[in-house]
Design a protein around this motif. Sequence first.
Motif, mmCIF file in Angstrom:
data_model
loop_
_atom_site.group_PDB
_atom_site.id
_atom_site.type_symbol
_atom_site.label_atom_id
_atom_site.label_comp_id
_atom_site.label_asym_id
_atom_site.label_seq_id
_atom_site.Cartn_x
_atom_site.Cartn_y
_atom_site.Cartn_z
ATOM 1 N N LEU A 187 0.835 -1.205 0.000
ATOM 2 C CA LEU A 187 0.000 0.000 0.000
ATOM 3 C C LEU A 187 0.870 1.255 0.000
ATOM 4 O O LEU A 187 0.540 2.254 -0.650
ATOM 5 C CB LEU A 187 -0.937 -0.014 1.206
ATOM 6 C CG LEU A 187 -2.093 -1.020 1.157
ATOM 7 C CD1 LEU A 187 -2.847 -1.037 2.474
ATOM 8 C CD2 LEU A 187 -3.050 -0.681 0.009
ATOM 9 N N GLY A 188 1.960 1.195 0.741
ATOM 10 C CA GLY A 188 2.866 2.342 0.766
ATOM 11 C C GLY A 188 3.451 2.645 -0.601
ATOM 12 O O GLY A 188 3.625 3.811 -0.976
ATOM 13 N N GLN A 189 3.725 1.589 -1.376
ATOM 14 C CA GLN A 189 4.284 1.783 -2.713
ATOM 15 C C GLN A 189 3.280 2.393 -3.681
ATOM 16 O O GLN A 189 3.666 2.970 -4.699
ATOM 17 C CB GLN A 189 4.768 0.439 -3.261
ATOM 18 C CG GLN A 189 5.969 -0.129 -2.525
ATOM 19 C CD GLN A 189 6.312 -1.539 -2.969
ATOM 20 O OE1 GLN A 189 5.563 -2.166 -3.712
ATOM 21 N NE2 GLN A 189 7.447 -2.050 -2.506
ATOM 22 N N GLU A 190 1.988 2.263 -3.361
ATOM 23 C CA GLU A 190 0.958 2.760 -4.266
ATOM 24 C C GLU A 190 0.641 4.241 -4.065
ATOM 25 O O GLU A 190 -0.140 4.816 -4.820
ATOM 26 C CB GLU A 190 -0.325 1.941 -4.083
ATOM 27 C CG GLU A 190 -0.176 0.484 -4.546
ATOM 28 C CD GLU A 190 -1.435 -0.315 -4.309
ATOM 29 O OE1 GLU A 190 -2.467 0.291 -3.926
ATOM 30 O OE2 GLU A 190 -1.412 -1.548 -4.498
ATOM 31 N N ILE A 191 1.205 4.858 -3.035
ATOM 32 C CA ILE A 191 0.936 6.273 -2.782
ATOM 33 C C ILE A 191 1.478 7.122 -3.929
ATOM 34 O O ILE A 191 2.653 7.020 -4.284
ATOM 35 C CB ILE A 191 1.558 6.719 -1.443
ATOM 36 C CG1 ILE A 191 0.889 5.988 -0.275
ATOM 37 C CG2 ILE A 191 1.444 8.225 -1.267
ATOM 38 C CD1 ILE A 191 1.497 6.326 1.072
ATOM 39 N N ARG A 192 0.614 7.934 -4.510
ATOM 40 C CA ARG A 192 1.011 8.776 -5.644
ATOM 41 C C ARG A 192 0.763 10.265 -5.387
ATOM 42 O O ARG A 192 0.962 11.092 -6.258
ATOM 43 C CB ARG A 192 0.224 8.359 -6.904
ATOM 44 C CG ARG A 192 0.568 6.951 -7.387
ATOM 45 C CD ARG A 192 1.994 6.881 -7.919
ATOM 46 N NE ARG A 192 2.323 5.563 -8.437
ATOM 47 C CZ ARG A 192 2.839 4.569 -7.720
ATOM 48 N NH1 ARG A 192 3.084 4.772 -6.424
ATOM 49 N NH2 ARG A 192 3.114 3.407 -8.261
ATOM 50 N N PRO A 197 -0.862 12.121 1.594
ATOM 51 C CA PRO A 197 -0.617 10.681 1.539
ATOM 52 C C PRO A 197 -1.681 9.839 2.240
ATOM 53 O O PRO A 197 -2.007 8.752 1.774
ATOM 54 C CB PRO A 197 0.754 10.525 2.207
ATOM 55 C CG PRO A 197 0.878 11.726 3.092
ATOM 56 C CD PRO A 197 0.166 12.826 2.377
ATOM 57 N N TYR A 198 -2.228 10.316 3.376
ATOM 58 C CA TYR A 198 -3.158 9.473 4.131
ATOM 59 C C TYR A 198 -4.482 9.292 3.391
ATOM 60 O O TYR A 198 -5.048 8.193 3.365
ATOM 61 C CB TYR A 198 -3.391 10.070 5.523
ATOM 62 C CG TYR A 198 -2.145 10.043 6.378
ATOM 63 C CD1 TYR A 198 -1.680 8.841 6.919
ATOM 64 C CD2 TYR A 198 -1.413 11.199 6.620
ATOM 65 C CE1 TYR A 198 -0.523 8.807 7.683
ATOM 66 C CE2 TYR A 198 -0.259 11.177 7.376
ATOM 67 C CZ TYR A 198 0.180 9.973 7.914
ATOM 68 O OH TYR A 198 1.323 9.944 8.664
ATOM 69 N N ALA A 199 -4.983 10.352 2.753
ATOM 70 C CA ALA A 199 -6.211 10.219 1.967
ATOM 71 C C ALA A 199 -5.987 9.310 0.769
ATOM 72 O O ALA A 199 -6.830 8.466 0.428
ATOM 73 C CB ALA A 199 -6.689 11.597 1.505
ATOM 74 N N ASN A 200 -4.824 9.457 0.152
ATOM 75 C CA ASN A 200 -4.487 8.607 -0.989
ATOM 76 C C ASN A 200 -4.363 7.144 -0.570
ATOM 77 O O ASN A 200 -4.849 6.233 -1.252
ATOM 78 C CB ASN A 200 -3.181 9.096 -1.610
ATOM 79 C CG ASN A 200 -2.805 8.356 -2.880
ATOM 80 O OD1 ASN A 200 -1.662 7.988 -3.081
ATOM 81 N ND2 ASN A 200 -3.770 8.118 -3.759
ATOM 82 N N LEU A 201 -3.737 6.903 0.587
ATOM 83 C CA LEU A 201 -3.563 5.548 1.092
ATOM 84 C C LEU A 201 -4.900 4.894 1.426
ATOM 85 O O LEU A 201 -5.123 3.721 1.125
ATOM 86 C CB LEU A 201 -2.658 5.562 2.328
ATOM 87 C CG LEU A 201 -2.333 4.210 2.961
ATOM 88 C CD1 LEU A 201 -1.603 3.324 1.968
ATOM 89 C CD2 LEU A 201 -1.497 4.391 4.219
ATOM 90 N N SER A 202 -5.814 5.666 2.013
ATOM 91 C CA SER A 202 -7.128 5.109 2.346
ATOM 92 C C SER A 202 -7.909 4.733 1.094
ATOM 93 O O SER A 202 -8.618 3.716 1.067
ATOM 94 C CB SER A 202 -7.929 6.108 3.185
ATOM 95 O OG SER A 202 -8.208 7.285 2.441
#
Length: 405
Positions: A187-192, A197-202
């Motif tokens: 999931l960390g690798q998918e952050i763009r 970052p937290y909204a993107n990660l969710s």
Amino acid sequence: MHLIALNIPDLLINLWRCNFGCEKTDSKHSWDWGVLQGDTWKQHGQAITDSTPHLPGSFDRPPWNPAEKISSGYNAWEFLLYVYGLAPALPYNVLPEKYWRNFCKLVFSVWIFNQHHILTVDLQQAHKRMLEFTAEFEVLYYQRRANWLHFVRPSLHTAQHLGPEVVRSGPGICSSQWTIERTIGNLGQEIRQPSNPYANLSQCGLLRSQINALKAMILFLSPPTNPIPKGGVDIGDGYLLLRAKEKFPRSVRSCEAEVIQSYLSGNQSYDTEFQSKITRWARIRLPNGQVGRSLWKEALKAKGKCRVARNVKNNSEKRPVALVSFYSEPHDTLLKAFFGTVWSYTSQGDSSLHVVSIKAILSVVAMVPHTPFPTSNDVTERFFVVEKPGLDIAHMIHDNNVLEE
């Protein structure tokens, strides 16, 4: 995982590098195990770097030079390959033998504990060697001296419990921990969106959960378990021939023709008028997911740019077939002296050509050059075996399989 891959290696390497605190009543000059220092440590690190081209791509990330990177992001997988794959053979004759034999007992046990399926007799031997390792460690390094007590870390006591009961219950625990860690990493690798970052990660987590739910409700949405790449050929039992492939059959050398005809005729006498042509394939994917390459394909790549993946471990006896050259028998003295952890071979080239069934290939292994006897008159180039940690077939103690190139 952390005990085997991080805690114990950290203890041993810091001892060998004399990185422990020394009281006023002691002197590091008396630590005869502290040999990985100065130029010796740099040469050792360079030897680890030089081994990278010999580690197949299926071994994943190769270990960095420990002399440069061991304190800056050296991960657990690198420690596994470095300490339990390369270290048993590369620094041979550097560490005094009594310490090296003690270390090899640890390696013997870890090779077995890392498997998914373990024979009872192997498990008992591994537990025995681990107990011997921990008991001897205190005799060799601690020696019941109060000013050396800090050498004995809790990880040594924990290692004593890596016996039959713990190993039987361990895989489930390790698997859960590994799943959680990999999910976090993926999931960390998918952050763009680094600004948020937290909204993107969710959102990435939500999307993955929705996809998993759809796959669970509609089974045919799941991808095939063993997809065939374009141009590949499924030859059954989980084996795939992969491109590149020669456009036209080619004639073979006389030494190759002899062993091919012998194989096809059931080891009958060789017909000098026999002429054969073969079509070569570049790669094979094994049931365990590893990909092996032929010498033909690797020779086309730029020297030093290709991680060797043509050394394989076979079972024995159908077409398709592979033309291979057997390595020699392992060096018996090294094998016995270090509890089956150092498998040292020499290449026999054209003098040991054989034809074997493709389905006889069990795994891809690394054959790393080493010089175990630098002061002797024997200048024969030797190679030692490194298998990918965790493969079910990695333990070689109870079989006589032959390694091939």
